[in-house]
Design an enzyme around this catalytic site. Sequence first.
Site, PDB file in Angstrom:
ATOM      1  N   CYS A  84       8.085  75.951  56.385  1.00  0.00           N
ATOM      2  CA  CYS A  84       8.751  75.725  55.103  1.00  0.00           C
ATOM      3  C   CYS A  84       8.909  74.232  54.828  1.00  0.00           C
ATOM      4  O   CYS A  84       8.659  73.755  53.720  1.00  0.00           O
ATOM      5  CB  CYS A  84      10.110  76.405  55.110  1.00  0.00           C
ATOM      6  SG  CYS A  84      11.115  76.042  53.655  1.00  0.00           S
ATOM      7  N   GLY A 108      19.725  66.402  54.175  1.00  0.00           N
ATOM      8  CA  GLY A 108      20.845  66.316  55.104  1.00  0.00           C
ATOM      9  C   GLY A 108      20.476  66.662  56.535  1.00  0.00           C
ATOM     10  O   GLY A 108      21.347  67.046  57.317  1.00  0.00           O
ATOM     11  N   CYS A 180      15.300  80.155  57.238  1.00  0.00           N
ATOM     12  CA  CYS A 180      15.463  79.261  56.100  1.00  0.00           C
ATOM     13  C   CYS A 180      15.386  80.024  54.768  1.00  0.00           C
ATOM     14  O   CYS A 180      14.412  80.731  54.518  1.00  0.00           O
ATOM     15  CB  CYS A 180      14.350  78.209  56.173  1.00  0.00           C
ATOM     16  SG  CYS A 180      14.431  76.940  54.941  1.00  0.00           S
TER      17      CYS A 180
END
Length: 307
Positions: A84, A108, A180
Amino acid sequence: AALLLKKEGYRVIGIFLRNYPDTTSYLNQVCPFKEDKKIAQKIAEKLNIYFKVLDYRKKYLKQVIEPMFKDYKKNLTPNPDTLCNKIIKFPALWEEAKKLKADYIATGHYARIKKSKDKYKLLQGKDKSKDQSYFLYQLTQKDLSHTLFPLGNLTKAQVRSIAKKNKFQNYNKQGSRGICFIGKLDFKDFLKKKIKAKKGKILSPEGEIVGEHPGANFFTIGERIGPRHNIKIKNNYKPQEKLYIAEKRKNNIIIATKNHPILKKKKIKIKNLHLINKIPESNLRARIRHLGPLMKGKLTKNIFTLE
């Protein structure tokens, strides 16, 4: 990350990615995105930054989820999160950045980037218990050249403290788990929606049949096994120690107790090796799972010729 960049003087734009189906079900699973989007919007408003939503749902299914199922059918254990990052998250952000005439993308992730001369190195985050560099190993020099990781030199505790001090409503939100963009789920049950269960034998290291399983595709080498997930171990073979999967041979699984020699492999074959930097000649260390120990090793190249 956005707050820290603003404090450094950057102009920041907030991007929210919609990847997994979130309004109609896919394999009876829907991405619980609404609350996350709501929080992201409120923080963007608080920081007075532009906020935009990108829709990559079709591409994510086609290029991440469907290949994941294909690999599991081949009895492999793929990592969809690394894929991903490689083909969705970082390319999507950079494509949008260029449209908006932005110079960098930032996330982040708990990882760091170091520039030396004209090369970039991907380094572990300062917080070794939260380091995410493992999930970024497929990034390239080009990716790193225009990426910022503002949290790389901070610990998770420090980040939560900064968020709390600035009255971010998600300062104590539980960290994401599971795949994810999909979230927490029973992954074996999820696989069974696409992969047909096929019973197989469980063998001891000596080759004795000691049980039965629903299909080798649903299990991973190194995984601890027990009575869950339709694992059946014969009553006369139930050692006191925990049992782990040592090998998968077609549809048969070989199990062993902790510290058994068969679990201690000395060699790993790597296919499709991806390098961000040139291979170091010495002090090479490797890990085989997220946050796993870094172990010393030697990398050798073997070329096989088919006749």
